[in-house]
Design a protein around this motif. Structure first.
Motif, PDB file in Angstrom:
ATOM      1  N   ASP A  97       1.528  38.859 -25.047  1.00  0.00           N
ATOM      2  CA  ASP A  97       2.170  39.148 -26.341  1.00  0.00           C
ATOM      3  C   ASP A  97       2.331  40.624 -26.761  1.00  0.00           C
ATOM      4  O   ASP A  97       3.311  41.022 -27.383  1.00  0.00           O
ATOM      5  CB  ASP A  97       1.897  38.178 -27.432  1.00  0.00           C
ATOM      6  CG  ASP A  97       2.030  36.814 -27.167  1.00  0.00           C
ATOM      7  OD1 ASP A  97       3.058  36.471 -26.458  1.00  0.00           O
ATOM      8  OD2 ASP A  97       1.535  35.962 -27.787  1.00  0.00           O
ATOM      9  N   PHE A 101       3.419  28.204 -18.783  1.00  0.00           N
ATOM     10  CA  PHE A 101       2.535  29.057 -19.199  1.00  0.00           C
ATOM     11  C   PHE A 101       2.333  29.802 -18.111  1.00  0.00           C
ATOM     12  O   PHE A 101       2.294  29.612 -16.863  1.00  0.00           O
ATOM     13  CB  PHE A 101       1.170  28.296 -19.410  1.00  0.00           C
ATOM     14  CG  PHE A 101       0.085  29.508 -19.958  1.00  0.00           C
ATOM     15  CD1 PHE A 101       0.361  30.177 -20.904  1.00  0.00           C
ATOM     16  CD2 PHE A 101      -0.928  29.744 -19.051  1.00  0.00           C
ATOM     17  CE1 PHE A 101      -0.692  31.131 -21.734  1.00  0.00           C
ATOM     18  CE2 PHE A 101      -2.097  30.522 -19.649  1.00  0.00           C
ATOM     19  CZ  PHE A 101      -1.872  31.312 -20.734  1.00  0.00           C
ATOM     20  N   GLU A 156      -3.248  35.087 -23.007  1.00  0.00           N
ATOM     21  CA  GLU A 156      -2.148  34.888 -23.784  1.00  0.00           C
ATOM     22  C   GLU A 156      -1.855  35.877 -24.642  1.00  0.00           C
ATOM     23  O   GLU A 156      -0.708  36.487 -25.032  1.00  0.00           O
ATOM     24  CB  GLU A 156      -1.937  33.643 -24.109  1.00  0.00           C
ATOM     25  CG  GLU A 156      -0.644  33.063 -24.875  1.00  0.00           C
ATOM     26  CD  GLU A 156      -0.677  31.696 -25.197  1.00  0.00           C
ATOM     27  OE1 GLU A 156       0.448  31.143 -24.925  1.00  0.00           O
ATOM     28  OE2 GLU A 156      -1.559  30.939 -25.555  1.00  0.00           O
ATOM     29  N   ASP A 157      -2.833  36.446 -25.662  1.00  0.00           N
ATOM     30  CA  ASP A 157      -2.571  37.194 -26.620  1.00  0.00           C
ATOM     31  C   ASP A 157      -2.164  38.730 -26.108  1.00  0.00           C
ATOM     32  O   ASP A 157      -1.244  39.333 -26.566  1.00  0.00           O
ATOM     33  CB  ASP A 157      -3.865  37.143 -27.517  1.00  0.00           C
ATOM     34  CG  ASP A 157      -4.159  36.170 -28.490  1.00  0.00           C
ATOM     35  OD1 ASP A 157      -3.036  35.274 -28.483  1.00  0.00           O
ATOM     36  OD2 ASP A 157      -5.173  35.951 -28.831  1.00  0.00           O
ATOM     37  N   LEU A 190      -8.112  32.418 -21.211  1.00  0.00           N
ATOM     38  CA  LEU A 190      -6.671  32.024 -21.150  1.00  0.00           C
ATOM     39  C   LEU A 190      -6.030  32.327 -22.366  1.00  0.00           C
ATOM     40  O   LEU A 190      -4.999  32.793 -22.397  1.00  0.00           O
ATOM     41  CB  LEU A 190      -6.613  30.636 -20.813  1.00  0.00           C
ATOM     42  CG  LEU A 190      -6.756  30.265 -19.311  1.00  0.00           C
ATOM     43  CD1 LEU A 190      -6.899  28.590 -19.277  1.00  0.00           C
ATOM     44  CD2 LEU A 190      -6.079  31.029 -18.467  1.00  0.00           C
ATOM     45  N   THR A 191      -6.827  31.915 -23.693  1.00  0.00           N
ATOM     46  CA  THR A 191      -6.166  32.197 -24.894  1.00  0.00           C
ATOM     47  C   THR A 191      -6.085  33.672 -25.144  1.00  0.00           C
ATOM     48  O   THR A 191      -5.024  34.304 -25.648  1.00  0.00           O
ATOM     49  CB  THR A 191      -7.212  31.531 -26.137  1.00  0.00           C
ATOM     50  OG1 THR A 191      -7.075  30.117 -25.788  1.00  0.00           O
ATOM     51  CG2 THR A 191      -6.485  31.945 -27.277  1.00  0.00           C
TER      52      THR A 191
END
Length: 202
Positions: A43, A93, A39-40, A35-36
């Motif tokens: 972006d 999110f 998210e990157d 998930l991290t």
């Protein structure tokens, strides 16, 4: 049998992309890391295709490493023929992570998601029928069939936001898939009636 990555775009065109080969990572790849990193990616990349190409290898890496995820599905409701188990949802999110199961003899409606999505088949065999819009003056929501793709365990299909498809199991075995979706634009998500050439919010 070799696995495949399939990319389906808004016009129903289906093509292979990337490499489906995935080695188990030396370090356990957990859902929170997925998930991290996801998210990157969101972006960095701002179009569906770039995001799908970047996220698909992470989905494969997660499923190869985190086998427990593949068992996190619910038995489908015999009335509707399907079930959804949300693995992750968080306020504001823009990601949905879920396991979806279908019973043989059932099929989804014809629909789009209004969001990019990735479906990784874990069990069974699944047919995705693909359509594109073919409007006429009297039928602005008319569709025409384009193609279909059969998924086997280990196959991944990546869908741009306005891809129109339907899902159904093939054979006598239920299907189970790991699904990831981006932020949904509800004003662009539709269910289509092929007989009457109409669409309604979905």
């Amino acid at each position: 049998m070799a696995n495949h990555n399939w990319l389906v775009t808004d016009d129903g065109t289906c093509s292979s992309f990337g490499s489906p080969e995935t080695l188990e990572p030396r370090r356990y790849y957990r859902l929170y890391r997925f998930l991290t990193e996801l998210e990157d990616i969101l972006d960095i990349f701002h179009d569906d295709i770039s995001r799908l190409e970047a996220v698909t290898p992470l989905v494969r890496k997660l499923l190869v490493s985190s086998y427990w995820l593949q068992m996190e599905y619910n038995t489908p409701d015999p009335r509707t023929g399907w079930s959804v188990n949300f693995l992750y949802r968080e306020h504001e999110f823009p990601i949905t992570v879920q396991m979806v199961a279908w019973l043989p003899g059932h099929a989804s409606t014809v629909h789009n998601h209004g969001a990019w999505g990735i479906v990784a088949l874990v069990g069974g065999q699944e047919r995705h029928r693909l359509w594109r819009r073919a409007p006429e003056p009297n039928y602005p929501d008319q569709l025409e069939p384009v193609d279909e793709v059969i998924l086997n365990p280990g196959d991944v299909v990546a869908l741009t936001a306005n891809t129109i498809h339907s899902v159904e199991p093939v054979g006598d075995e239920p299907t189970v898939s790991f699904n990831v979706y981006g932020a949904t634009n509800l004003s662009d998500r539709y269910e289509f009636d092929l007989e009457h050439h109409t669409a309604k919010p979905f």
